[in-house]
Scaffold this active site. Structure first.
Site, PDB file in Angstrom:
ATOM      1  CE  LYS A  66      -1.596   1.720   4.022  1.00  0.00           C
ATOM      2  NZ  LYS A  66      -1.323   3.138   4.280  1.00  0.00           N
ATOM      3  CG  ASN A  67       2.413   2.666   3.473  1.00  0.00           C
ATOM      4  OD1 ASN A  67       1.239   2.947   3.199  1.00  0.00           O
ATOM      5  ND2 ASN A  67       2.827   2.500   4.701  1.00  0.00           N
TER       6      ASN A  67
ATOM      7  NE  ARG B  71      -0.503  11.866   7.422  1.00  0.00           N
ATOM      8  CZ  ARG B  71      -0.571  13.118   7.869  1.00  0.00           C
ATOM      9  NH1 ARG B  71      -1.674  13.552   8.416  1.00  0.00           N
ATOM     10  NH2 ARG B  71       0.444  13.936   7.730  1.00  0.00           N
TER      11      ARG B  71
ATOM     12  CB  CYS C  91      -4.499  10.765  11.679  1.00  0.00           C
ATOM     13  SG  CYS C  91      -2.929  10.024  12.046  1.00  0.00           S
TER      14      CYS C  91
ATOM     15  NE  ARG D 166       1.203  10.779  10.355  1.00  0.00           N
ATOM     16  CZ  ARG D 166       0.532   9.803   9.735  1.00  0.00           C
ATOM     17  NH1 ARG D 166      -0.581   9.367  10.261  1.00  0.00           N
ATOM     18  NH2 ARG D 166       0.953   9.285   8.600  1.00  0.00           N
ATOM     19  N   PRO D 167       2.569  16.782  11.447  1.00  0.00           N
ATOM     20  CG  PRO D 167       4.437  17.663  12.517  1.00  0.00           C
ATOM     21  CD  PRO D 167       3.426  16.559  12.614  1.00  0.00           C
ATOM     22  CB  VAL D 168       3.140  18.963   6.156  1.00  0.00           C
ATOM     23  CG1 VAL D 168       2.228  17.749   6.140  1.00  0.00           C
ATOM     24  CG2 VAL D 168       2.332  20.260   6.298  1.00  0.00           C
ATOM     25  CG  ASP D 169       7.681  20.658  10.450  1.00  0.00           C
ATOM     26  OD1 ASP D 169       6.970  19.625  10.438  1.00  0.00           O
ATOM     27  OD2 ASP D 169       8.757  20.723  11.058  1.00  0.00           O
ATOM     28  CG  LEU D 170      10.376  17.784   8.613  1.00  0.00           C
ATOM     29  CD1 LEU D 170      10.757  16.331   8.877  1.00  0.00           C
ATOM     30  CD2 LEU D 170      11.479  18.712   9.085  1.00  0.00           C
TER      31      LEU D 170
ATOM     32  CG  ASP E 182       3.582   1.513   9.368  1.00  0.00           C
ATOM     33  OD1 ASP E 182       3.795   1.777   8.173  1.00  0.00           O
ATOM     34  OD2 ASP E 182       3.299   2.367  10.221  1.00  0.00           O
TER      35      ASP E 182
ATOM     36  CB  ILE F 146       7.844   6.690  14.349  1.00  0.00           C
ATOM     37  CG1 ILE F 146       9.010   5.716  14.174  1.00  0.00           C
ATOM     38  CG2 ILE F 146       7.515   7.449  13.073  1.00  0.00           C
ATOM     39  CD1 ILE F 146      10.300   6.353  13.674  1.00  0.00           C
TER      40      ILE F 146
ATOM     41  NE  ARG G 161      -7.000   4.564   5.449  1.00  0.00           N
ATOM     42  CZ  ARG G 161      -6.212   5.479   5.995  1.00  0.00           C
ATOM     43  NH1 ARG G 161      -6.355   5.825   7.248  1.00  0.00           N
ATOM     44  NH2 ARG G 161      -5.262   6.053   5.284  1.00  0.00           N
TER      45      ARG G 161
HETATM   46  C1  EPZ Z   1       4.520   7.085   6.229  1.00  0.00           C
HETATM   47  O1  EPZ Z   1       3.781   8.122   6.838  1.00  0.00           O
HETATM   48  C2  EPZ Z   1       3.586   5.881   6.169  1.00  0.00           C
HETATM   49  N1  EPZ Z   1       2.420   6.190   5.333  1.00  0.00           N
HETATM   50  C3  EPZ Z   1       3.127   5.501   7.575  1.00  0.00           C
HETATM   51  O2  EPZ Z   1       2.317   4.341   7.466  1.00  0.00           O
HETATM   52  C4  EPZ Z   1       4.369   5.156   8.397  1.00  0.00           C
HETATM   53  O3  EPZ Z   1       3.981   4.848   9.718  1.00  0.00           O
HETATM   54  C5  EPZ Z   1       5.330   6.360   8.404  1.00  0.00           C
HETATM   55  O4  EPZ Z   1       5.659   6.724   7.044  1.00  0.00           O
HETATM   56  C6  EPZ Z   1       6.624   6.044   9.138  1.00  0.00           C
HETATM   57  O5  EPZ Z   1       7.254   4.958   8.521  1.00  0.00           O
HETATM   58  C7  EPZ Z   1       2.521   6.006   3.992  1.00  0.00           C
HETATM   59  O6  EPZ Z   1       3.558   5.635   3.469  1.00  0.00           O
HETATM   60  C8  EPZ Z   1       1.284   6.294   3.190  1.00  0.00           C
HETATM   61  P1  EPZ Z   1       6.731  10.354   8.293  1.00  0.00           P
HETATM   62  P2  EPZ Z   1       4.397   9.633   6.841  1.00  0.00           P
HETATM   63  O7  EPZ Z   1       6.681  11.649   7.548  1.00  0.00           O
HETATM   64  O8  EPZ Z   1       5.190   9.850   5.632  1.00  0.00           O
HETATM   65  C9  EPZ Z   1       7.111  13.585  11.775  1.00  0.00           C
HETATM   66  C10 EPZ Z   1       0.408   3.037   7.721  1.00  0.00           C
HETATM   67  O9  EPZ Z   1      -0.061   2.487   8.717  1.00  0.00           O
HETATM   68  N2  EPZ Z   1       7.080  14.623  10.725  1.00  0.00           N
HETATM   69  O10 EPZ Z   1       7.857   9.412   8.018  1.00  0.00           O
HETATM   70  O11 EPZ Z   1       3.274  10.551   7.140  1.00  0.00           O
HETATM   71  C11 EPZ Z   1       5.809  12.816  11.873  1.00  0.00           C
HETATM   72  O12 EPZ Z   1       4.886  13.530  12.665  1.00  0.00           O
HETATM   73  C12 EPZ Z   1       0.937   4.447   7.842  1.00  0.00           C
HETATM   74  O13 EPZ Z   1       0.508   2.517   6.584  1.00  0.00           O
HETATM   75  C13 EPZ Z   1       7.273  15.946  11.089  1.00  0.00           C
HETATM   76  O14 EPZ Z   1       7.457  16.262  12.263  1.00  0.00           O
HETATM   77  O15 EPZ Z   1       5.369   9.563   8.105  1.00  0.00           O
HETATM   78  C14 EPZ Z   1       6.249  11.531  12.520  1.00  0.00           C
HETATM   79  O16 EPZ Z   1       6.357  11.731  13.914  1.00  0.00           O
HETATM   80  C15 EPZ Z   1       0.736   5.026   9.227  1.00  0.00           C
HETATM   81  N3  EPZ Z   1       7.227  16.905  10.126  1.00  0.00           N
HETATM   82  C16 EPZ Z   1       7.635  11.299  11.920  1.00  0.00           C
HETATM   83  O17 EPZ Z   1       8.069  12.582  11.425  1.00  0.00           O
HETATM   84  C17 EPZ Z   1       7.020  16.594   8.802  1.00  0.00           C
HETATM   85  O18 EPZ Z   1       7.018  17.515   7.962  1.00  0.00           O
HETATM   86  C18 EPZ Z   1       7.665  10.311  10.756  1.00  0.00           C
HETATM   87  O19 EPZ Z   1       6.652  10.689   9.854  1.00  0.00           O
HETATM   88  C19 EPZ Z   1       6.831  15.232   8.450  1.00  0.00           C
HETATM   89  C20 EPZ Z   1       6.868  14.268   9.427  1.00  0.00           C
END
Ligand code: EPZ
Length: 430
Positions: A22-23, A102, A126, A131-135, A317, A339, A409
Site C-alpha cells: 500500500k505504501n 493523508r 489523525c 502529523r505536521p508537514v513542516d519538513l 507499522d 516515531i 484501508r
Molecule cells: C509514512 O507516513 C507511512 N504512510 C506511515 O504508514 C508510516 O507509519 C510512516 O511513514 C513512518 O514509517 C505512507 O507511506 C502512506 P513520516 P508519513 O513523515 O510519511 C514527523 C500506515 O499504517 N514529521 O515518516 O506521514 C511525523 O509527525 C501508515 O501505513 C514531522 O514532524 O510519516 C512523525 O512523527 C501510518 N514533520 C515522523 O516525522 C514533517 O514535515 C515520521 O513521519 C513530516 C513528518
C-alpha cells in the site's frame, strides 16, 4: 456497518499470498502526475485507499483504468492500473478528499513540479499523531517554491513555473517528505541532494519507477539521494514491491497461533530487523523458495525489548501487531514507540481481551498472560485494527472487531487470506 468475528484456537498452516505494498502503491500512483504519458502499475493491491486515490487523481484530470483479470489468474494477483495524466485540469486537492487519506497531500510535489503551482489542503492530524508537514514545506521553499498557508490550504507557486535544485538536509527521517521532494526534484532545474532521506523499501520502489520514467536518481536505498532534474518524464511500466508490513503482520498471526505458514512473495531483505526480533521471541522466519516461512522455534514465545525506528530499524507499522503477540509471551516485553506520539490506541482494546499492559510515556510494558479471552473490541487506526485480529486468533472464545473501515484501508482480503490457512474468522453485519 460490518464487524469481524474471530474465534481463537486454530493453528494457521499453509500459504498466505502477500499483496503489493500500500505504501508504495500510493506514491507510485501520485508519481503518474509527473508525466502526460501512461504509467502502468502491476501488482496493485485492492484497498480502499487505492480506490480513493484514483478518485483524487481523476479530480486533477488523470484517467485511471484497471485492466481486467486475465482468465485463470489467481484471485490474489494484484490489479494492473493504467494512469494517464495527459493534462492537469485542476491543481487543487480539496479538504474533503485529503482529510480522508493523508498521503494524497503528496500530490503537492508533482503538481508544483509539473504545473508550477498547487493548492493542497493540509492533511490535519489523525489518531496516531499531529502529523505536521513542516519538513515538506521547508524543503520545497529551498527549491524556490513560494508557499503560503491560508484557511487550511498550502498554496505553493514556483516562480517562472519551475523549481530549482537544492541541498535538502532533513533533521529527522520523513517518508512523506522524502517522497515529495524526490518527485519534485525530478523536474526541477539542476541538481537536488537529499540528506537523511527515508530508506524505506517503498521509497526505493518509487525511485526505481521514476528512473524508468526517465528521472536521473543516484543513491537509491541509501540516506543520501542525488537527483539531476530533466525537462520531462515519460510513461513506464512498474510492478509494485511486496508489502513488508502485511508480511510481518501475517508472520505474527502465524506465530501467535503456533502455526507454520509460507508468506508468498515476501522479501526477507525488507524485514531484517523484524526477523531479528522474531528470533528473540522464539519465532523462526526464514527465506525459502517463494517467500518467507514462519513458525515457532521450540514452543513458548519469549518477551522482547524493541524500539521502533525508521528503516532499516523495526517498523512503527508493526508495533501494534508485535504488542498483540507479546501479550502471550513468557516474561515482560518493553516496546518503545519513537516515531509517532500517540500510537498506543490499541493498548486499551488489547487490555479488554485480558492483556496485561502498562504505559510509561513512549514505552509499553507487556506482561505475558496465560490466556486472552474474546470480547467486543474497536479498531482505532489501520495497524491497531489488525493487532486485535492477531489477539483474537489466540483468545479463548469469540472476539468481535468493530470499525472495520480502518482495516480495509491497508489489508486486502484479510479474512479470506486467514481463512485459507485455517483461521475461524468471518465478516458479518454489525
Ligand atoms: C509514512 O507516513 C507511512 N504512510 C506511515 O504508514 C508510516 O507509519 C510512516 O511513514 C513512518 O514509517 C505512507 O507511506 C502512506 P513520516 P508519513 O513523515 O510519511 C514527523 C500506515 O499504517 N514529521 O515518516 O506521514 C511525523 O509527525 C501508515 O501505513 C514531522 O514532524 O510519516 C512523525 O512523527 C501510518 N514533520 C515522523 O516525522 C514533517 O514535515 C515520521 O513521519 C513530516 C513528518
Amino acid at each position: 456497518m460490518e464487524k469481524l468475528l474471530v474465534r481463537g484456537g486454530n493453528r494457521l498452516k499453509g500459504e498466505i499470498p502477500i499483496s503489493g505494498a500500500k505504501n508504495a502503491a500510493l506514491p507510485l500512483m501520485i508519481a503518474a502526475l509527473l508525466t502526460d504519458e501512461t504509467l502502468t502499475l502491476h501488482n496493485t493491491p485492492r484497498l480502499a485507499d487505492v480506490a480513493l486515490l484514483q478518485k483524487i487523481l481523476r479530480n486533477h484530470g488523470a484517467d485511471t483504468m484497471i485492466a481486467g483479470k486475465k482468465p485463470g489468474q489467481s484471485r490474489f494477483v494484484g490489479d494492473t492500473v493504467h494512469i494517464t495524466a495527459a493534462e492537469i485540469i485542476d491543481t487543487t486537492a480539496p479538504y474533503d478528499l485529503v482529510s480522508k487519506m493523508r498521503a494524497s497531500f503528496w500530490v503537492l510535489g508533482p503538481l508544483l513540479a509539473r504545473c508550477g503551482e498547487a493548492r493542497v489542503s493540509l492533511p490535519g492530524g489523525c489518531a496516531i499523531g499531529t502529523r505536521p508537514v513542516d519538513l515538506y514545506l521547508k524543503a520545497l521553499s529551498r527549491m524556490g517554491a513560494e508557499i503560503d498557508v491560508e484557511q487550511g490550504y498550502v498554496i505553493a507557486r514556483a516562480p517562472k513555473g519551475r523549481l530549482h535544485g537544492a541541498r535538502i538536509v532533513f533533521p529527522k527521517v520523513s517518508v512523506g517528505a522524502t517522497h515529495v521532494v524526490l518527485m519534485a526534484a525530478t523536474l526541477a532545474r539542476g541538481e537536488t541532494v537529499i540528506e537523511n532521506a527515508a530508506r524505506e523499501p517503498e521509497v526505493a520502489d518509487v525511485a526505481e519507477c521514476l528512473v524508468k520514467m526517465g528521472a536521473k536518481i543516484e543513491g537509491i536505498g541509501r540516506s543520501s539521494l542525488r537527483i539531476e532534474g530533466v525537462e520531462r518524464l515519460h510513461g513506464a511500466e512498474h510492478s509494485i514491491v511486496a508489502d513488508r508490513i502485511e508480511a510481518g503482520t501475517y508472520a505474527m498471526a502465524a506465530a501467535m497461533t503456533d502455526g507454520d505458514v509460507l508468506l508468498c512473495g515476501a522479501r526477507a531483505e525488507h524485514l531484517s530487523a523484524f526477523i531479528d526480533v522474531m528470533a528473540s521471541a522464539g519465532v523462526m522466519a526464514t527465506a525459502e523458495e517463494g517467500g518467507l516461512r514462519v513458525r515457532r522455534a521450540n514452543g513458548a514465545l519469549q518477551a522482547v525489548t524493541v524500539e521502533t525506528q525508521p528503516f532499516p530499524g523495526f517498523p512503527t507499522d508493526l508495533q501494534a501487531q508485535l504488542m498483540a503477540l507479546m501479550t502471550r509471551a513468557q516474561g515482560v516485553s518493553s516496546i518503545r514507540e519513537t516515531i509517532f506520539e500517540n500510537r498506543f490506541m490499541h493498548v486499551q482494546e488489547l487490555v479488554r481481551l485480558g492483556a496485561d499492559i502498562s504505559l510509561m510515556g513512549d514505552t509499553a510494558l507487556v506482561k505475558g498472560v496465560e490466556a486472552l479471552k474474546g470480547a467486543p473490541v474497536m479498531a482505532t487506526d489501520l495497524r491497531a485494527s489488525v493487532s486485535l485480529v492477531i489477539a483474537g486468533l489466540a483468545a479463548e472464545g469469540e472476539t468481535e472487531i468493530h470499525r472495520l473501515y480502518h482495516l480495509d484501508r491497508g489489508f486486502e482480503a484479510l479474512e479470506e487470506k486467514l481463512r485459507a490457512v485455517g483461521a475461524d474468522i468471518e465478516r458479518v453485519a454489525a
